[in-house]
Design a protein around this motif. Structure first.
Motif: not given
Lengths: 84, 84
Positions: B4-33
């Motif tokens: 969904s992020f990709y469809r919204q046009g995000i292609r190469t997110p910056r570190t900040e954005m990456i970490e934000k996404i990663a933190s949201r995905l952490k609830v599903y497992g061990h996700i790192e940046g």
DNA sequence: CTTGTATGAATGAACG
DNA sequence: CGTTCATTCATACAAG
């Protein structure tokens, strides 16, 4: 046909080559470029895997039955023998 | 979610954005940046690959079947010639 | 039916 | 970024 290409040394064909091969294979069914791509990818990987397992088997075999130490460097001036 | 992020046009997110996404995905497992980083990198690359193959297929199709008396190929963005 | 295996497909990771 | 590698998933098929 794919295997003959493989035997001729083709491992990771370029897109152009892939499409060429795919077009020749199309007479047999719905073959796309990515099918050919996957074939080479998988074949190479599994060839490597097989080789690896083969080596592992040899090493294992060697360690268990063999008589000479594997990494025996010529020893010189061993003063105090240790148990390994 | 990543798509969904990709469809919204995000292609190469910056570190900040990456970490934000990663933190949201952490609830599903061990996700790192870096996992998120790799995802976007791979997804973008494979999207391009798909597009490339699509173009190639069209070209191949054109060269082999469509022998219509066409004089000009009004195509643009033909990614046909690469390194030689 | 279940178990093992070969293979196409997919994807995360990493290289050049 | 394009490409390659390692591993896994999914399915078809064979053996028992």
């Amino acid at each position: 046909m794919l295997e003959s290409f493989y035997r001729q040394g083709i491992r990771t064909p370029r897109t152009e080559m892939i499409e060429k091969i795919a077009s020749r294979l199309k007479v047999y069914g719905h073959i796309e470029g990515k099918n050919v791509f996957y074939w080479f990818q998988n074949h190479k990987a599994r060839q490597r895997q097989k080789q690896k397992e083969h080596n592992m088997a040899n090493i294992s075999n060697y360690l268990h039955k063999a008589h000479q130490p594997v990494f025996a460097a010529p020893r010189r001036n061993v003063v105090h023998e240790e148990q390994v």
